[in-house]
Motif scaffolding. Structure first.
Motif, short mmCIF file in Angstrom:
data_model
loop_
_atom_site.label_atom_id
_atom_site.label_comp_id
_atom_site.label_asym_id
_atom_site.label_seq_id
_atom_site.Cartn_x
_atom_site.Cartn_y
_atom_site.Cartn_z
N MET A 1 0.86 -1.18 0.00
CA MET A 1 0.00 0.00 0.00
C MET A 1 0.91 1.24 0.00
O MET A 1 1.84 1.32 0.79
CB MET A 1 -0.90 -0.02 1.24
N ASN A 2 0.59 2.19 -0.86
CA ASN A 2 1.44 3.39 -0.93
C ASN A 2 1.17 4.32 0.25
O ASN A 2 0.21 4.16 1.00
CB ASN A 2 1.28 4.12 -2.27
N ALA A 3 2.04 5.32 0.41
CA ALA A 3 1.98 6.21 1.58
C ALA A 3 0.67 7.00 1.63
O ALA A 3 0.09 7.17 2.71
CB ALA A 3 3.17 7.16 1.58
N ALA A 4 0.18 7.48 0.49
CA ALA A 4 -1.06 8.26 0.48
C ALA A 4 -2.25 7.41 0.92
O ALA A 4 -3.10 7.85 1.70
CB ALA A 4 -1.31 8.85 -0.91
N ALA A 5 -2.31 6.18 0.43
CA ALA A 5 -3.40 5.29 0.82
C ALA A 5 -3.31 4.95 2.31
O ALA A 5 -4.33 4.90 3.00
CB ALA A 5 -3.36 4.02 -0.02
N MET A 6 -2.10 4.75 2.80
CA MET A 6 -1.91 4.42 4.22
C MET A 6 -2.34 5.59 5.10
O MET A 6 -2.97 5.39 6.14
CB MET A 6 -0.45 4.06 4.49
N ARG A 7 -2.02 6.83 4.69
CA ARG A 7 -2.47 8.01 5.45
C ARG A 7 -3.99 8.07 5.50
O ARG A 7 -4.57 8.36 6.55
CB ARG A 7 -1.91 9.29 4.83
N THR A 8 -4.62 7.76 4.38
CA THR A 8 -6.09 7.78 4.33
C THR A 8 -6.67 6.72 5.25
O THR A 8 -7.60 6.99 6.02
CB THR A 8 -6.58 7.57 2.88
N VAL A 9 -6.13 5.52 5.20
CA VAL A 9 -6.61 4.43 6.06
C VAL A 9 -6.43 4.80 7.53
O VAL A 9 -7.33 4.62 8.35
CB VAL A 9 -5.89 3.11 5.72
N MET A 10 -5.26 5.34 7.87
CA MET A 10 -5.00 5.72 9.27
C MET A 10 -5.94 6.84 9.71
O MET A 10 -6.40 6.87 10.85
CB MET A 10 -3.54 6.16 9.45
#
Length: 140
Positions: A1-10
Motif C-alpha cells: 500500500m502506498n503512503a497516500a493510501a496508508m495516510r487515508t486508512v490511518m
C-alpha cells in the motif's frame, strides 16, 4: 500500500476511534451537552470529564509522538503555522459555539449519531454542510 493510501486508512481508523470514544462517553446524546451548559439547573459535568480526558491524552500523546523524527505514515509532521487571530477565525468559533449550544451537537458526535437520525439532528447536519459551503466560498 502506498503512503497516500496508508495516510487515508490511518485517518479513517483515527476517526472511527474518535467516534467510538464519543459514543462510549455518551457525547452523542445532545442532552449531555445542554445539561453541561445548564449551570443554573440540572448541571451534568460529563462533558467536562470527557474534555479533561482529551486534554490529558493529547498532552501525553504529543510528547510521545514528537520524540520521533517523522510520523509513521508521512514524510513530515503537518502542523499549523499561523498564530494570528482574525475576524474569520473568531467569527467561525463563535458560530461553532452557538450552533453547539443550540443543538447539543458538535460535528464529531453529530456524525457518530447518524444511525439514530432525528429531525433536530438532520437540521443540524444540513446547517453544518451549508456552513462548510459558505466557509469555502468566503475562505481566502
Amino acid at each position: 500500500m502506498n503512503a497516500a493510501a496508508m495516510r487515508t486508512v490511518m485517518g479513517y481508523i483515527a476517526g472511527l476511534l474518535f467516534g467510538l470514544g464519543l459514543a462510549l462517553a455518551g457525547m452523542t446524546d445532545p442532552a449531555r451537552v445542554v445539561g453541561f451548559l445548564d449551570i443554573a439547573g440540572a448541571w451534568d459535568p460529563t462533558l467536562m470529564f470527557v474534555l479533561g480526558g482529551a486534554v490529558v491524552t493529547t498532552f501525553i500523546g504529543y510528547r510521545l509522538v514528537f520524540r520521533r523524527t517523522r510520523p509513521l505514515f508521512d514524510e513530515a509532521f503537518q502542523l499549523p503555522t499561523r498564530r494570528d487571530l482574525d475576524a474569520k477565525l473568531l467569527g467561525g468559533a463563535a458560530l461553532f459555539g452557538i450552533g453547539w449550544g443550540l443543538s447539543g451537537y458538535c460535528p464529531g458526535p453529530a456524525i457518530a449519531s447518524v444511525g439514530g437520525m432525528t429531525p433536530p439532528l438532520a437540521a443540524m447536519l444540513i446547517a453544518m454542510v451549508a456552513g462548510w459551503f459558505v466557509a469555502r466560498r468566503y475562505a481566502g
